[in-house]
Design an enzyme around this catalytic site. Structure first.
Site, mmCIF file in Angstrom:
data_model
loop_
_atom_site.group_PDB
_atom_site.id
_atom_site.type_symbol
_atom_site.label_atom_id
_atom_site.label_comp_id
_atom_site.label_asym_id
_atom_site.label_seq_id
_atom_site.Cartn_x
_atom_site.Cartn_y
_atom_site.Cartn_z
ATOM 1 N N ALA A 31 0.381 78.056 -62.158
ATOM 2 C CA ALA A 31 -0.306 78.474 -63.467
ATOM 3 C C ALA A 31 0.204 79.005 -64.439
ATOM 4 O O ALA A 31 0.849 80.240 -64.108
ATOM 5 C CB ALA A 31 -1.580 78.756 -63.155
ATOM 6 N N GLY A 73 0.268 76.422 -58.052
ATOM 7 C CA GLY A 73 0.025 75.014 -58.679
ATOM 8 C C GLY A 73 1.261 74.242 -58.457
ATOM 9 O O GLY A 73 1.220 72.886 -58.362
ATOM 10 N N GLU A 117 1.310 72.626 -55.261
ATOM 11 C CA GLU A 117 0.176 71.495 -55.100
ATOM 12 C C GLU A 117 0.670 70.484 -55.685
ATOM 13 O O GLU A 117 0.219 69.326 -55.344
ATOM 14 C CB GLU A 117 -1.080 72.247 -55.640
ATOM 15 C CG GLU A 117 -1.627 73.260 -54.805
ATOM 16 C CD GLU A 117 -2.693 74.057 -55.399
ATOM 17 O OE1 GLU A 117 -3.911 73.813 -54.668
ATOM 18 O OE2 GLU A 117 -2.738 74.574 -56.649
ATOM 19 N N GLU A 163 -1.690 82.131 -53.969
ATOM 20 C CA GLU A 163 -2.850 82.584 -54.429
ATOM 21 C C GLU A 163 -3.586 83.595 -53.977
ATOM 22 O O GLU A 163 -4.256 84.505 -54.751
ATOM 23 C CB GLU A 163 -3.777 81.348 -54.654
ATOM 24 C CG GLU A 163 -3.243 80.073 -55.479
ATOM 25 C CD GLU A 163 -2.445 79.339 -54.842
ATOM 26 O OE1 GLU A 163 -1.987 78.104 -55.573
ATOM 27 O OE2 GLU A 163 -2.199 79.471 -53.993
#
Length: 325
Positions: free
Chosen positions: A127, A172, A175, A195
């Site tokens: 992010a 992310g 991911e 995270e």
């Protein structure tokens, strides 16, 4: 009884299928309805207008999408291109990727999608925390929901997807790679769901896709420790399919991903899509239901022109010419 009822629904669906790639999405809908699967697929249009992305886009574009041609026709490359932000996932990048995903979903000529980085040494840093820090608290939830939706749609693309990880894929970024069917990494690439270091958890599928990729216990260990692994270890863990020695230009994983896409390209496109559907749906249910899903998907390829072409090519000892019909 649920399996038998599901099979009856699927049998009815077969009779209404067209013998083309368009029928794949309708069968996806039928399987979802019959077996109660929570994965949702967006219906493909038969001949939707496809937005063309130029390979010589402006250097400031956050995403560069290239439709390869010649022998590589059918391969589409999504190139992440935010060098100053290490390809961090921003509002603009989410919007651009959502448009690109929707475009290839509507294009039956696309055989394989490769996601890579245009920035040396980085895949995606996760992010965009600088942008996130400027968001009002009320904006964070909707943005995360939209980003999660993008990664879900990426995972739901009907054609094979390959993540070429030539640099760091964190949070992310990993991911996004986990949503792809296949992952290839350079041996020096760094990967991790980190995270927990920020007192949050993976929010775009990491807690669900990582255990499915490497097993529950190992996934817990990596997530709890916010551990980062290199490409070599990631391959040993099963996190990536292949780990390759990085080259001087820093794109070894991309070239290996292209090689894989070139292996997929000559195969029957309907068969590839149905195989992906059978695997993705079947792995989520018990074996008996999974076998029913496989039977349903197999039935979809029987009446195709491509299947007849494959038999004719075998008899005539020549390469088949599949058209997705």
């Amino acid at each position: 009884m649920a399996v038998l009822a599901g099979c009856r629904v699927l049998s009815q669906a077969f009779r209404s299928q067209t013998n083309s790639l368009d029928g794949v999405c309708r069968l996806q809908d039928a399987i979802n309805h019959a077996f109660g699967n929570k994965i949702h697929y967006v219906r493909s249009a038969a001949h939707g207008g496809v937005r063309q992305y130029s390979s010589d886009s402006k250097s400031g574009d956050d995403l560069i999408v290239r439709y390869l041609d010649g022998d590589d026709s059918g391969i589409v490359v999504f190139g992440l291109n935010r060098p100053k932000a290490k390809n961090a996932i921003s509002k603009n990048l989410v919007n651009l990727m959502s448009e690109a995903v929707e475009s290839v979903k509507k294009n039956n000529k696309v055989r394989t999608v490769v996601i890579c980085s245009m920035v040396p040494g980085i895949f995606c840093a996760g992010a965009d925390l600088k942008e996130r820090a400027k968001m009002h608290q009320s904006e964070v939830g909707p943005f995360v929901t939209k980003a999660r939706g993008l990664i879900t749609e990426l995972g739901n693309l009907p054609m094979p997807t390959i993540a070429a990880i030539d640099g760091a894929a964190l949070g992310g970024g990993l991911e996004m790679a986990l949503a792809c069917d296949i992952r290839v990494a350079s041996n020096s690439a760094k990967m991790g769901l980190v995270e927990a270091k920020l007192a949050i958890i993976p929010g775009a599928g990491g807690t669900q896709r990582l255990p499915r990729a490497i097993g529950v216990a190992l996934a817990k260990e990596l997530i709890f420790a916010a551990r980062v692994v290199d490409g070599t270890e990631a391959c040993k863990l099963g996190l990536v399919n292949h780990s390759v020695e990085q080259n001087k230009s820093g794109d070894a994983a991309y070239h290996r991903a292209l090689d894989l896409a070139r292996e997929f390209n000559p195969q029957g496109p309907i068969a590839i899509r149905m195989a992906k559907l059978a695997i993705n749906q079947g792995i989520e249910v018990d074996l008996k239901t999974g076998l029913a899903i496989e039977e349903a998907c197999y039935a979809q390829v029987i009446p195709t022109k491509d299947r007849l072409e494959g038999l004719a090519a075998f008899k005539e000892k020549r390469p088949p010419r599949f058209k997705g019909e």
